[in-house]
Design an enzyme around this catalytic site. Sequence first.
Site, PDB file in Angstrom:
ATOM      1  N   LYS A  72      -2.162  -9.282  91.827  1.00  0.00           N
ATOM      2  CA  LYS A  72      -2.623 -10.595  92.265  1.00  0.00           C
ATOM      3  C   LYS A  72      -1.471 -11.592  92.330  1.00  0.00           C
ATOM      4  O   LYS A  72      -1.385 -12.364  93.258  1.00  0.00           O
ATOM      5  CB  LYS A  72      -3.717 -11.126  91.334  1.00  0.00           C
ATOM      6  CG  LYS A  72      -4.948 -10.226  91.235  1.00  0.00           C
ATOM      7  CD  LYS A  72      -5.949 -10.464  92.340  1.00  0.00           C
ATOM      8  CE  LYS A  72      -7.044  -9.406  92.443  1.00  0.00           C
ATOM      9  NZ  LYS A  72      -7.649  -8.969  91.218  1.00  0.00           N
ATOM     10  N   TRP A 131     -15.875 -10.087  87.381  1.00  0.00           N
ATOM     11  CA  TRP A 131     -14.907  -9.390  86.521  1.00  0.00           C
ATOM     12  C   TRP A 131     -15.294  -9.523  85.057  1.00  0.00           C
ATOM     13  O   TRP A 131     -15.176  -8.567  84.294  1.00  0.00           O
ATOM     14  CB  TRP A 131     -13.486  -9.884  86.775  1.00  0.00           C
ATOM     15  CG  TRP A 131     -13.048  -9.593  88.176  1.00  0.00           C
ATOM     16  CD1 TRP A 131     -12.720 -10.502  89.140  1.00  0.00           C
ATOM     17  CD2 TRP A 131     -12.904  -8.302  88.797  1.00  0.00           C
ATOM     18  NE1 TRP A 131     -12.384  -9.870  90.309  1.00  0.00           N
ATOM     19  CE2 TRP A 131     -12.488  -8.518  90.129  1.00  0.00           C
ATOM     20  CE3 TRP A 131     -13.099  -6.985  88.362  1.00  0.00           C
ATOM     21  CZ2 TRP A 131     -12.255  -7.468  91.024  1.00  0.00           C
ATOM     22  CZ3 TRP A 131     -12.863  -5.942  89.247  1.00  0.00           C
ATOM     23  CH2 TRP A 131     -12.448  -6.190  90.559  1.00  0.00           C
ATOM     24  N   ASP A 177      -8.390 -12.223  80.338  1.00  0.00           N
ATOM     25  CA  ASP A 177      -8.044 -11.548  81.590  1.00  0.00           C
ATOM     26  C   ASP A 177      -7.450 -12.611  82.513  1.00  0.00           C
ATOM     27  O   ASP A 177      -8.159 -13.486  82.992  1.00  0.00           O
ATOM     28  CB  ASP A 177      -9.318 -10.930  82.193  1.00  0.00           C
ATOM     29  CG  ASP A 177      -9.077 -10.330  83.586  1.00  0.00           C
ATOM     30  OD1 ASP A 177      -7.930 -10.358  84.074  1.00  0.00           O
ATOM     31  OD2 ASP A 177     -10.054  -9.824  84.163  1.00  0.00           O
TER      32      ASP A 177
END
Length: 354
Positions: free
Chosen positions: A193, A102, A169
């Site tokens: 998530k 990511w 993030d």
Amino acid sequence: MKKHNFSAGPCILPQEVLKQASEAILNFNNDDLSLIEISHRSPAFVKVMENARSLVLELLNIENKGYSVLFLQGGASLEFLMTPYNFLKTNGKAAYLDTGTWSSKSIKEAKLLGNIEIVASSKDKNYNYIPKDYHIPTDADYFHCTSNNTIFGTQMKSFPKTDSLLVCDMSSDIFSRQLDFSQFDLIYAGAQKNMGPAGATLVVVKEAALGKTGRIIPSMLDYQVHISKDSMFNTPSVFAVYVSMLTLQWLKNLGGVAAIEKINNAKAELLYGEIDSNPLFQGVTEKEDRSYMNVTFTLTNESLKDKFDMMWKGTGINGLGGHRSVGGYRASMYNALPLESVQVLVDVMRKLNN
Ligand SMILES: *Cc1c(COP(=O)(O)O)cnc(C)c1O
């Protein structure tokens, strides 16, 4: 019986939230209309949006500190691009820490807009640790990091002090542990998530950090536009925002982030304890950088794979397969996963040893 859902994302949500959400699909607010067929500008939905926003600030303990909360679309993946649009000066420079898939995707997008310096990377060891000794250049407009590496199973335990803006993030560990959230200028997270269904992206941004780049920003990518329209510049994803609000309310009723952190610690200690004491298993990542959300591990004897897979599937465990870039197993233990589910997994691991 519900499955023990260790899925990495979209993830398990509290059962009572799913029940409330399904009721709202048929009849929202006892108004004989569905949540998803009313105007997003109706007072009932505006209240949902306001409630969701204030729960975020309350749970992160950053009320009255100059933050705006937004519920946007495009996932965390679009934030990879919105971050440089809003924070990278024309001819400026940004610093990135590369701790996994990511992070590297966020770097790729930022490079479209300017000069990006990767201050450190753990790619050399397939991202099984968090780099610690790195220097953030003093002329960086911002520093970007990923708090929890969903795929590899590492997690940052502390964040660097820097004069640059701090961007994180937090897709896969927001609301899972206590942190000083006021150290960040921008936090973003895909809802799916640890907060709700896919379709909403949470953005928490310090307003004083905006408007300094000299860039022309397309409206949909401009945080200030979304702030000025209370996240309703375009039609928000009402269902995802509503379910996120219900999950945040569930978390608040439970005692907030401090309470869930204790439960998450208990889950992680139980599973890592078994991985470390059972000779048939080994952890994938460096111990000090272990994620308490996504636990990656492998069998020490691959010939036991079929047997182990049959055993855990037989107990109703779902979603334990490792990511294709790591292999082995990954147990994702987001907020709504009960300790009992982890105990079921640990019991299977112990039985394999007999
Ligand atoms: C899942 C994930 C993403 C991608 O999120 P999308 O909402 O699918 O764009 C980004 N960062 C992290 C840390 C993730 O876990």
